[in-house]
Design a protein around this motif. Structure first.
Motif, PDB file in Angstrom:
ATOM      1  N   CYS A 165       0.828  -1.209   0.000  1.00 53.05           N
ATOM      2  CA  CYS A 165       0.000   0.000   0.000  1.00 53.05           C
ATOM      3  C   CYS A 165       0.861   1.259   0.000  1.00 53.05           C
ATOM      4  O   CYS A 165       0.571   2.220  -0.726  1.00 53.05           O
ATOM      5  N   ILE A 166       1.915   1.267   0.791  1.00 49.20           N
ATOM      6  CA  ILE A 166       2.770   2.450   0.846  1.00 49.20           C
ATOM      7  C   ILE A 166       3.500   2.662  -0.470  1.00 49.20           C
ATOM      8  O   ILE A 166       3.659   3.809  -0.929  1.00 49.20           O
ATOM      9  N   GLU A 167       3.924   1.583  -1.122  1.00 44.24           N
ATOM     10  CA  GLU A 167       4.570   1.729  -2.423  1.00 44.24           C
ATOM     11  C   GLU A 167       3.616   2.343  -3.448  1.00 44.24           C
ATOM     12  O   GLU A 167       3.981   3.251  -4.198  1.00 44.24           O
ATOM     13  N   ILE A 168       2.384   1.834  -3.482  1.00 40.83           N
ATOM     14  CA  ILE A 168       1.394   2.386  -4.406  1.00 40.83           C
ATOM     15  C   ILE A 168       1.048   3.819  -4.021  1.00 40.83           C
ATOM     16  O   ILE A 168       0.879   4.700  -4.879  1.00 40.83           O
ATOM     17  N   CYS A 169       0.952   4.082  -2.727  1.00 45.00           N
ATOM     18  CA  CYS A 169       0.630   5.427  -2.263  1.00 45.00           C
ATOM     19  C   CYS A 169       1.689   6.426  -2.723  1.00 45.00           C
ATOM     20  O   CYS A 169       1.366   7.536  -3.161  1.00 45.00           O
ATOM     21  N   LYS A 170       2.953   6.056  -2.627  1.00 47.96           N
ATOM     22  CA  LYS A 170       4.029   6.946  -3.063  1.00 47.96           C
ATOM     23  C   LYS A 170       3.955   7.206  -4.567  1.00 47.96           C
ATOM     24  O   LYS A 170       4.170   8.330  -5.027  1.00 47.96           O
ATOM     25  N   LYS A 171       3.651   6.165  -5.336  1.00 51.50           N
ATOM     26  CA  LYS A 171       3.503   6.352  -6.790  1.00 51.50           C
ATOM     27  C   LYS A 171       2.339   7.296  -7.098  1.00 51.50           C
ATOM     28  O   LYS A 171       2.432   8.150  -7.987  1.00 51.50           O
ATOM     29  N   ASN A 172       1.248   7.134  -6.340  1.00 44.51           N
ATOM     30  CA  ASN A 172       0.084   7.990  -6.569  1.00 44.51           C
ATOM     31  C   ASN A 172       0.373   9.443  -6.203  1.00 44.51           C
ATOM     32  O   ASN A 172      -0.131  10.371  -6.853  1.00 44.51           O
ATOM     33  N   ILE A 173       1.159   9.654  -5.176  1.00 41.56           N
ATOM     34  CA  ILE A 173       1.541  11.019  -4.807  1.00 41.56           C
ATOM     35  C   ILE A 173       2.343  11.662  -5.926  1.00 41.56           C
ATOM     36  O   ILE A 173       2.098  12.808  -6.329  1.00 41.56           O
ATOM     37  N   ILE A 174       3.289  10.917  -6.477  1.00 40.47           N
ATOM     38  CA  ILE A 174       4.106  11.432  -7.588  1.00 40.47           C
ATOM     39  C   ILE A 174       3.247  11.669  -8.820  1.00 40.47           C
ATOM     40  O   ILE A 174       3.414  12.662  -9.535  1.00 40.47           O
ATOM     41  N   LEU A 175       2.296  10.776  -9.052  1.00 44.20           N
ATOM     42  CA  LEU A 175       1.430  10.883 -10.226  1.00 44.20           C
ATOM     43  C   LEU A 175       0.648  12.186 -10.244  1.00 44.20           C
ATOM     44  O   LEU A 175       0.347  12.727 -11.309  1.00 44.20           O
ATOM     45  N   ASN A 176       0.325  12.720  -9.083  1.00 41.08           N
ATOM     46  CA  ASN A 176      -0.492  13.921  -9.000  1.00 41.08           C
ATOM     47  C   ASN A 176       0.311  15.211  -8.994  1.00 41.08           C
ATOM     48  O   ASN A 176      -0.256  16.277  -8.744  1.00 41.08           O
ATOM     49  N   GLY A 177       1.588  15.132  -9.244  1.00 41.95           N
ATOM     50  CA  GLY A 177       2.367  16.337  -9.492  1.00 41.95           C
ATOM     51  C   GLY A 177       3.111  16.893  -8.301  1.00 41.95           C
ATOM     52  O   GLY A 177       2.927  16.451  -7.157  1.00 41.95           O
ATOM     53  N   PRO A 178       3.971  17.899  -8.554  1.00 40.89           N
ATOM     54  CA  PRO A 178       4.812  18.466  -7.493  1.00 40.89           C
ATOM     55  C   PRO A 178       4.021  19.112  -6.367  1.00 40.89           C
ATOM     56  O   PRO A 178       4.449  19.061  -5.212  1.00 40.89           O
ATOM     57  N   ALA A 179       2.876  19.734  -6.667  1.00 34.73           N
ATOM     58  CA  ALA A 179       2.090  20.383  -5.615  1.00 34.73           C
ATOM     59  C   ALA A 179       1.619  19.372  -4.575  1.00 34.73           C
ATOM     60  O   ALA A 179       1.642  19.640  -3.366  1.00 34.73           O
ATOM     61  N   THR A 180       1.200  18.204  -5.048  1.00 34.37           N
ATOM     62  CA  THR A 180       0.787  17.153  -4.122  1.00 34.37           C
ATOM     63  C   THR A 180       1.976  16.585  -3.371  1.00 34.37           C
ATOM     64  O   THR A 180       1.882  16.290  -2.175  1.00 34.37           O
ATOM     65  N   CYS A 181       3.101  16.428  -4.058  1.00 37.58           N
ATOM     66  CA  CYS A 181       4.303  15.902  -3.411  1.00 37.58           C
ATOM     67  C   CYS A 181       4.758  16.791  -2.257  1.00 37.58           C
ATOM     68  O   CYS A 181       5.325  16.312  -1.269  1.00 37.58           O
ATOM     69  N   SER A 182       4.532  18.097  -2.382  1.00 36.92           N
ATOM     70  CA  SER A 182       4.963  19.020  -1.336  1.00 36.92           C
ATOM     71  C   SER A 182       4.060  18.985  -0.105  1.00 36.92           C
ATOM     72  O   SER A 182       4.454  19.468   0.957  1.00 36.92           O
TER      73      SER A 182
END
Length: 568
Positions: A165-182
């Motif tokens: 779940c955490i691996e997929i969650c990290k990919k999903n965070i990256i997928l939604n762009g830098p604003a979400t990553c921050s």
């Protein structure tokens, strides 16, 4: 679509995964009902299986097709409702911060409105943005939607103890762009341990487990700041509604009763359980919204610290006496308030409130509880949330559903715990059913209040005593005579007593004006299999599909029966 594929290639570059793309666009019945178009992008990887890209609101996530990460599209109602409450919380939090330092009054007579807005904006800049903890992240969809759609939100921490779940969650965070990553961070660990080791750190804690939330409550109430918001879901309604009473008592410390009001009682049991955990740390809760939707209950409460206010808890709890034969129920408060030398003190309540046998039908009582007997909604919050939802309807995929639920909640009586069903009353008496509008009008003309409930369209809440309700039904039966009934039946015993007053069902209707609004309050499910899904990690087999088909057919039959009853 080109921009979307570029974003996926960026995910591939960041995670070094050899994705293979194939696109298809579809608009299903569920998408039409929820007012959104779903664009599916399937991806496959030789070693790990296929992924599906799902868009909900302003977020996009990857979901493995092997069900290794839990996702349920029916929870879009839950997520939309949470976003609406979170927006109102942030707005209220800013107002409370401003009122705390009396800055609104200070600027009101010194500057013009525009300058006042500017000063308040500076104030909001000084206020720390709320920190949100999602205790059970799974795919991270909820945390990502909070970061993308809620203005003024701070950091969002998504926790899960499952590595996949955490691996997929990290990919999903990256997928939604830098604003979400921050804003969003994923953390591998046990949410209970993390909350215990970070006391009074989070402004908002979101608990949405697969089953009972009871094991998370003790740590959750400790991790919230004073005045923080706890959002909690419980999906184990079979336990909370009385199918397994012993399990309910072991998990929630309360004994449930079976009845038409069982879902509201489930809400009140959960609130009483949260209050119990909070009291251990000299804290108490203030419910702002309590909802039953689909197959789960969800409560939104604020947690405060006050040893003095905590002592009032016994005034908010009660046991329930439910007659085993008729629909009569009575509440026995646990505590009472007394005043001595201008000092308020608290003592045990007087009881019992009922005799050994039911005064209406002569049968015995079952005892359940304790439950939360105070208000379960803050109507000011409900009105604010509903206004926000209506003003931003295009940003809520499940707008129709959450607006209908909020509309029904806004009309509920706040001082009438639990509810009755007209159909159940008539089943006890074996009589025809009076028109709902006429019944409501008679109760109002008798000097009492009455409203519907968001739990069921057939229920009503009223502050009228049970003997008044039965008197109204006796007057109805006098105007609509029945055939002779067997002696000793509960309905026969009730009708054998003369009413203490007479009512006229032909008087003009005096229905509440808010109820006259033409707004939907109860909607059917938008598509089949709209309910709980398999726990993440379990394989979807043929028998599960067959069970889903049987459930869909039962749901369809129940909807048809309900429609026929309404027409009759």
């Amino acid at each position: 679509m080109r921009v979307f594929i570029k974003a996926l290639r960026w995910v591939q570059w960041k995670s070094n995964l050899p994705f293979r793309f194939s696109t298809s666009s579809a608009r299903g019945a569920g998408a039409k009902k929820l007012g959104q178009t779903s664009t599916m992008v399937s991806m496959s990887r030789a070693a790990a299986g296929d992924y599906t890209v799902i868009r909900e609101g302003e977020a996009e996530i990857l979901i493995p097709s092997n069900n290794s990460v839990f996702y349920n599209k029916a929870q879009v109602n839950n997520r939309d409702m949470s976003i609406a409450v979170l927006r109102t919380y942030i707005s209220r939090h800013k107002e409370e911060y401003a009122a705390k330092f009396n800055l609104k009054n200070k600027f009101q007579n010194e500057v013009q409105d525009e300058m006042q807005v500017t000063n308040l904006e500076k104030l909001q800049g000084e206020l720390r943005a709320p920190i949100v903890l999602e205790a059970l992240a799974a795919s991270g969809l909820r945390a990502i939607r909070y970061a993308c759609e809620v203005d003024g939100i701070g950091q969002v921490l998504a926790i899960d103890k499952d590595k996949v779940c955490i691996e997929i969650c990290k990919k999903n965070i990256i997928l939604n762009g830098p604003a979400t990553c921050s804003k969003v961070a994923a953390h591998l660990g046990d949410a209970r341990v993390y909350m215990l080791t970070h006391p009074k750190e989070f402004d908002v804690v979101d608990l949405d487990p697969y089953g009972t939330p009871s094991i998370f409550l003790d740590s959750a109430v400790q991790s919230l700041v004073d005045g923080g918001l706890l959002m909690c879901t419980a999906t184990d309604l079979a336990v909370l509604c009385g199918e397994d009473r012993d399990v309910c008592y072991s998990k929630y410390g309360s004994y449930p009763l079976k009845g038409k009001y069982c879902h509201e009682m489930a809400l009140r049991i959960l609130l009483a359980c949260i209050e119990s955990h909070a009291n251990r740390y000299k804290r108490f809760i203030v419910p702002v919204l309590s909802v039953y939707m689909d197959y789960y209950i969800r409560v939104f409460v604020r947690v405060y610290t006050s040893p003095i206010a905590m002592k009032k808890t016994t005034l908010k709890l009660a046991y329930v006496y439910q007659c085993v034969a008729c629909d009569s129920f009575h509440l026995q408060r646990i505590g009472r308030a007394t005043t001595k030398n201008n000092v308020e003190r608290y003592a045990p309540a007087f009881g019992p409130v009922v005799p050994q046998a039911c005064s209406d039908c002569g049968k015995q009582f079952h005892v359940g509880g304790p439950i939360w007997s105070s208000t379960i909604h803050d109507q000011a919050w409900v009105e604010s949330i509903l206004a926000d939802v209506r003003s931003m309807k295009e940003r809520y995929p499940a707008y129709d559903r959450i607006s209908s639920v909020l509309t029904a909640i806004s009309e509920e009586l706040s001082d009438a715990p639990l509810f009755l069903s007209i159909h159940n009353l008539c089943r006890t008496l074996k009589c025809t059913t009076p028109p709902s509008a006429a019944f409501h009008s008679v109760v109002i003309n008798a000097g009492y209040s009455i409203s519907g409930t968001h739990i069921t369209p057939l229920g009503f809440k009223s502050n009228a005593p049970m003997h008044v309700i039965w008197d109204i039904m006796r007057c109805w039966v006098k105007n609509h005579p029945l055939k002779s009934q067997p002696a000793g039946e509960p309905g026969t015993v009730i009708l054998g007593k003369e009413p203490s007053f007479l009512v006229n069902f032909t008087q003009p209707s005096t229905m509440n004006k808010t109820r006259a609004k033409k707004a939907a309050r109860f909607l059917l499910n938008p598509e089949k299999s709209w309910g709980p899904m398999l726990r993440g990690g379990r394989l979807i087999k043929t028998k599960h599909r067959q069970i889903g088909e049987v459930t869909d057919q039962r749901t369809l039959n129940s909807h048809e029966n309900f429609t026929n009853d309404r027409e009759m």
